[in-house]
Design an enzyme around this catalytic site. Structure first.
Site, mmCIF file in Angstrom:
data_model
loop_
_atom_site.group_PDB
_atom_site.id
_atom_site.type_symbol
_atom_site.label_atom_id
_atom_site.label_comp_id
_atom_site.label_asym_id
_atom_site.label_seq_id
_atom_site.Cartn_x
_atom_site.Cartn_y
_atom_site.Cartn_z
ATOM 1 N N ASP A 9 0.863 -1.238 0.027
ATOM 2 C CA ASP A 9 0.157 -0.197 -0.085
ATOM 3 C C ASP A 9 0.827 1.156 0.081
ATOM 4 O OD1 ASP A 9 -2.325 1.327 -0.211
ATOM 5 O OD2 ASP A 9 -2.526 1.420 1.941
ATOM 6 N N GLY A 10 0.362 2.210 -0.576
ATOM 7 C CA GLY A 10 1.138 3.577 -0.435
ATOM 8 C C GLY A 10 0.212 4.401 0.070
ATOM 9 N N GLU A 52 2.535 3.860 -4.267
ATOM 10 C CA GLU A 52 1.966 2.699 -4.421
ATOM 11 C C GLU A 52 2.748 1.813 -5.156
ATOM 12 O OE1 GLU A 52 -1.065 1.321 -3.309
ATOM 13 O OE2 GLU A 52 -2.276 3.325 -2.985
ATOM 14 N N ASP A 74 -4.444 -2.157 -3.051
ATOM 15 C CA ASP A 74 -5.870 -1.695 -3.452
ATOM 16 C C ASP A 74 -5.583 -0.268 -4.490
ATOM 17 O OD1 ASP A 74 -4.386 0.303 -1.993
ATOM 18 O OD2 ASP A 74 -5.587 0.391 -0.116
ATOM 19 N N HIS A 129 -9.283 -0.169 2.899
ATOM 20 C CA HIS A 129 -10.263 0.140 4.054
ATOM 21 C C HIS A 129 -11.515 -0.815 4.237
ATOM 22 C CE1 HIS A 129 -7.271 3.299 4.429
ATOM 23 N NE2 HIS A 129 -7.677 3.567 3.098
ATOM 24 N N ASP A 139 -1.476 -0.084 5.150
ATOM 25 C CA ASP A 139 -1.766 1.229 5.145
ATOM 26 C C ASP A 139 -1.047 1.989 6.642
ATOM 27 O OD1 ASP A 139 -3.487 3.579 4.397
ATOM 28 O OD2 ASP A 139 -4.311 3.029 6.465
#
Length: 155
Positions: A9-10, A52, A74, A129, A139
């Protein structure tokens, strides 16, 4: 080839702004023992999309040997750019999306495409999320990296 699960994740505080990435690597050895590695990092001035991509790059760079990787992100930008062949097409068109529109982040896409020649990676999109524990952990790692950078801490 070893089989590895990689979540990435970024995140960015402002876009552009201070950014971070997180990655979680999971590997089950022959004795059924699960090995876990978490990595994170970031940059003072960047974009969410760069973070990302960097999460994926640094997750793959953490592998010591060629592996079969099940990757979860994501980021539709990252997953679609690979699965739909956009990044390969951009590179073959000298990093142009169209005749007049440059592809963004060609430096990172080049690195990622080269890594995909070493590892066999399947890209999967997961909703962010949405109570996916490993995605949420990535995250968290990315946001902690942002805090550390803002506080002038060494990552």
């Amino acid at each position: 080839m070893k089989k590895v699960i990689l979540y990435t994740d970024g995140a960015c505080s402002g876009n552009p702004g201070c950014g971070g990435y997180g990655a979680v690597l999971l590997y089950t050895d022959n004795a059924s023992k699960i090995h876990r590695k978490e990595i994170s990092g970031g940059d003072k001035q960047t974009t969410n999309n760069r973070m990302e991509i960097l999460g994926v790059i640094n997750g793959l760079n953490a592998l010591k040997n060629p592996c079969q990787v099940e990757l979860y992100s994501d980021s539709k930008y990252v997953v679609d750019a690979i699965n739909k062949g956009w990044a390969v097409r951009w590179r073959s068109n000298n990093w142009m999306r169209t005749k007049s529109d440059k592809a963004l982040n060609p430096d990172l896409w080049e690195i990622l495409l080269n890594l995909l020649e070493t590892h066999k990676v399947t890209f999967n999109w997961v909703k962010g999320h949405a109570d996916n524990a490993e995605n949420e952990r990535c995250d968290f790692l990315a946001r902690e990296a942002i805090k550390a950078i803002k506080n002038g801490e060494e990552l």
